[in-house]
Design a protein around this motif. Structure first.
Motif, PDB file in Angstrom:
ATOM      1  N   ALA A  26       0.835  -1.208   0.000  1.00 29.49           N
ATOM      2  CA  ALA A  26       0.000   0.000   0.000  1.00 29.49           C
ATOM      3  C   ALA A  26       0.867   1.255   0.000  1.00 29.49           C
ATOM      4  O   ALA A  26       0.576   2.227  -0.703  1.00 29.49           O
ATOM      5  CB  ALA A  26      -0.933  -0.004   1.204  1.00 29.49           C
ATOM      6  N   HIS A  27       1.955   1.233   0.758  1.00 30.30           N
ATOM      7  CA  HIS A  27       2.881   2.372   0.786  1.00 30.30           C
ATOM      8  C   HIS A  27       3.502   2.599  -0.599  1.00 30.30           C
ATOM      9  O   HIS A  27       3.657   3.750  -1.030  1.00 30.30           O
ATOM     10  CB  HIS A  27       3.968   2.149   1.838  1.00 30.30           C
ATOM     11  CG  HIS A  27       4.994   3.232   1.851  1.00 30.30           C
ATOM     12  ND1 HIS A  27       4.747   4.486   2.360  1.00 30.30           N
ATOM     13  CD2 HIS A  27       6.262   3.254   1.377  1.00 30.30           C
ATOM     14  CE1 HIS A  27       5.822   5.240   2.209  1.00 30.30           C
ATOM     15  NE2 HIS A  27       6.753   4.509   1.619  1.00 30.30           N
ATOM     16  N   ALA A  28       3.839   1.522  -1.291  1.00 24.84           N
ATOM     17  CA  ALA A  28       4.411   1.646  -2.644  1.00 24.84           C
ATOM     18  C   ALA A  28       3.439   2.359  -3.573  1.00 24.84           C
ATOM     19  O   ALA A  28       3.834   3.235  -4.352  1.00 24.84           O
ATOM     20  CB  ALA A  28       4.776   0.269  -3.189  1.00 24.84           C
ATOM     21  N   GLY A  29       2.176   1.998  -3.507  1.00 27.17           N
ATOM     22  CA  GLY A  29       1.178   2.660  -4.336  1.00 27.17           C
ATOM     23  C   GLY A  29       1.080   4.143  -4.028  1.00 27.17           C
ATOM     24  O   GLY A  29       1.018   4.976  -4.930  1.00 27.17           O
ATOM     25  N   ARG A  30       1.089   4.479  -2.740  1.00 26.75           N
ATOM     26  CA  ARG A  30       1.038   5.893  -2.352  1.00 26.75           C
ATOM     27  C   ARG A  30       2.279   6.639  -2.838  1.00 26.75           C
ATOM     28  O   ARG A  30       2.177   7.750  -3.343  1.00 26.75           O
ATOM     29  CB  ARG A  30       0.886   6.025  -0.836  1.00 26.75           C
ATOM     30  CG  ARG A  30      -0.495   5.678  -0.326  1.00 26.75           C
ATOM     31  CD  ARG A  30      -0.695   6.050   1.135  1.00 26.75           C
ATOM     32  NE  ARG A  30       0.247   5.427   2.034  1.00 26.75           N
ATOM     33  CZ  ARG A  30       0.109   4.196   2.556  1.00 26.75           C
ATOM     34  NH1 ARG A  30      -0.949   3.463   2.248  1.00 26.75           N
ATOM     35  NH2 ARG A  30       1.022   3.716   3.374  1.00 26.75           N
ATOM     36  N   GLU A  31       3.424   6.019  -2.711  1.00 28.33           N
ATOM     37  CA  GLU A  31       4.667   6.659  -3.159  1.00 28.33           C
ATOM     38  C   GLU A  31       4.658   6.901  -4.668  1.00 28.33           C
ATOM     39  O   GLU A  31       5.166   7.912  -5.149  1.00 28.33           O
ATOM     40  CB  GLU A  31       5.870   5.799  -2.765  1.00 28.33           C
ATOM     41  CG  GLU A  31       7.186   6.516  -2.974  1.00 28.33           C
ATOM     42  CD  GLU A  31       8.353   5.778  -2.343  1.00 28.33           C
ATOM     43  OE1 GLU A  31       9.398   5.713  -3.015  1.00 28.33           O
ATOM     44  OE2 GLU A  31       8.229   5.294  -1.205  1.00 28.33           O
ATOM     45  N   LEU A  32       4.073   5.977  -5.411  1.00 31.15           N
ATOM     46  CA  LEU A  32       3.990   6.118  -6.864  1.00 31.15           C
ATOM     47  C   LEU A  32       2.797   6.984  -7.293  1.00 31.15           C
ATOM     48  O   LEU A  32       2.688   7.343  -8.460  1.00 31.15           O
ATOM     49  CB  LEU A  32       3.896   4.735  -7.523  1.00 31.15           C
ATOM     50  CG  LEU A  32       5.161   3.875  -7.412  1.00 31.15           C
ATOM     51  CD1 LEU A  32       4.860   2.431  -7.780  1.00 31.15           C
ATOM     52  CD2 LEU A  32       6.273   4.452  -8.287  1.00 31.15           C
ATOM     53  N   GLY A  33       1.894   7.275  -6.369  1.00 27.45           N
ATOM     54  CA  GLY A  33       0.734   8.100  -6.680  1.00 27.45           C
ATOM     55  C   GLY A  33      -0.330   7.391  -7.475  1.00 27.45           C
ATOM     56  O   GLY A  33      -1.083   8.017  -8.221  1.00 27.45           O
ATOM     57  N   VAL A  34      -0.415   6.050  -7.313  1.00 27.14           N
ATOM     58  CA  VAL A  34      -1.394   5.248  -8.051  1.00 27.14           C
ATOM     59  C   VAL A  34      -2.001   4.210  -7.116  1.00 27.14           C
ATOM     60  O   VAL A  34      -1.479   3.935  -6.036  1.00 27.14           O
ATOM     61  CB  VAL A  34      -0.756   4.525  -9.262  1.00 27.14           C
ATOM     62  CG1 VAL A  34      -0.215   5.524 -10.271  1.00 27.14           C
ATOM     63  CG2 VAL A  34       0.321   3.551  -8.826  1.00 27.14           C
ATOM     64  N   ARG A  35      -3.082   3.626  -7.567  1.00 29.23           N
ATOM     65  CA  ARG A  35      -3.666   2.483  -6.862  1.00 29.23           C
ATOM     66  C   ARG A  35      -3.211   1.233  -7.604  1.00 29.23           C
ATOM     67  O   ARG A  35      -3.651   0.971  -8.724  1.00 29.23           O
ATOM     68  CB  ARG A  35      -5.183   2.591  -6.845  1.00 29.23           C
ATOM     69  CG  ARG A  35      -5.820   1.491  -6.049  1.00 29.23           C
ATOM     70  CD  ARG A  35      -7.290   1.776  -5.777  1.00 29.23           C
ATOM     71  NE  ARG A  35      -7.855   0.670  -5.061  1.00 29.23           N
ATOM     72  CZ  ARG A  35      -8.860  -0.062  -5.503  1.00 29.23           C
ATOM     73  NH1 ARG A  35      -9.433   0.230  -6.643  1.00 29.23           N
ATOM     74  NH2 ARG A  35      -9.303  -1.070  -4.801  1.00 29.23           N
ATOM     75  N   LEU A  36      -2.313   0.487  -6.991  1.00 29.62           N
ATOM     76  CA  LEU A  36      -1.793  -0.722  -7.609  1.00 29.62           C
ATOM     77  C   LEU A  36      -2.859  -1.816  -7.605  1.00 29.62           C
ATOM     78  O   LEU A  36      -3.650  -1.910  -6.657  1.00 29.62           O
ATOM     79  CB  LEU A  36      -0.545  -1.203  -6.862  1.00 29.62           C
ATOM     80  CG  LEU A  36       0.654  -0.254  -6.927  1.00 29.62           C
ATOM     81  CD1 LEU A  36       1.717  -0.668  -5.916  1.00 29.62           C
ATOM     82  CD2 LEU A  36       1.229  -0.204  -8.335  1.00 29.62           C
ATOM     83  N   PRO A  37      -2.902  -2.655  -8.643  1.00 30.53           N
ATOM     84  CA  PRO A  37      -3.914  -3.718  -8.713  1.00 30.53           C
ATOM     85  C   PRO A  37      -3.798  -4.704  -7.546  1.00 30.53           C
ATOM     86  O   PRO A  37      -2.694  -5.113  -7.164  1.00 30.53           O
ATOM     87  CB  PRO A  37      -3.600  -4.420 -10.035  1.00 30.53           C
ATOM     88  CG  PRO A  37      -2.835  -3.423 -10.831  1.00 30.53           C
ATOM     89  CD  PRO A  37      -2.071  -2.609  -9.845  1.00 30.53           C
TER      90      PRO A  37
END
Length: 158
Positions: A26-37
């Motif tokens: 979840a942190h990775a998605g926030r860092e990238l600014g996207v909602r990862l699948p």
């Protein structure tokens, strides 16, 4: 086509690998600014990146690419953190001339498979050839991409 629920149990090649926890994903998605699948999270929750099993190491294409007339390779999936990861996507986009709204899943520097967020918050999956400055949509969702993976050995030698 292997349904995702069955595919995830045999997705990774044999060998050691640490799982990724949901919080880091979840942190990775926030860092990238996207909602990862979510399906990507399920796979990385089993193993945080590495070599995929031979039964799902290629994706058939609707047209020829610089790699093959029939398919593109998908022999590894990047994880989160480490030497090369999905978190490196902004750098890789700049370095290789990829679009800004992509998250790299796999590649070798000249060609990439990435989540493509340019048209929607729900990413499609696209093949990018950095040298030829070309791209080819592969699947409308990550789940459809994963379920469409096949063995590279099922294609005739070129």
């Amino acid at each position: 086509m292997i349904p995702f629920d069955r595919l995830k149990d045999t997705f990774w090649d044999a060998g050691p690998g640490e799982p990724l926890n949901a919080r880091t994903f979840a942190h990775a998605g926030r860092e990238l600014g996207v909602r990862l699948p979510l399906e990507l999270g399920e796979l990385l929750g089993l193993r945080n990146g590495g070599t995929v099993a031979a039964h799902c190491d290629a994706f058939p294409t609707s047209e020829a690419t610089s790699y093959s007339g029939t398919h593109v390779p998908f022999d590894h999936l990047l994880g989160v953190g480490g030497r090369l990861s999905i978190l490196d996507s902004p750098y890789l986009s700049t370095e290789w001339g990829l679009p800004k709204r992509v998250v790299v899943l796999s590649g070798d520097g000249h060609t990439w498979i990435a989540l493509d967020y340019r048209l929607s918050a729900e990413p499609s999956v696209t093949w990018f050839d950095a040298e030829l400055e070309s791209e080819l949509p592969l699947a409308p969702t990550f789940r459809a991409f994963a379920e469409g993976l096949v063995p590279s050995g099922s294609f005739p030698a070129e």
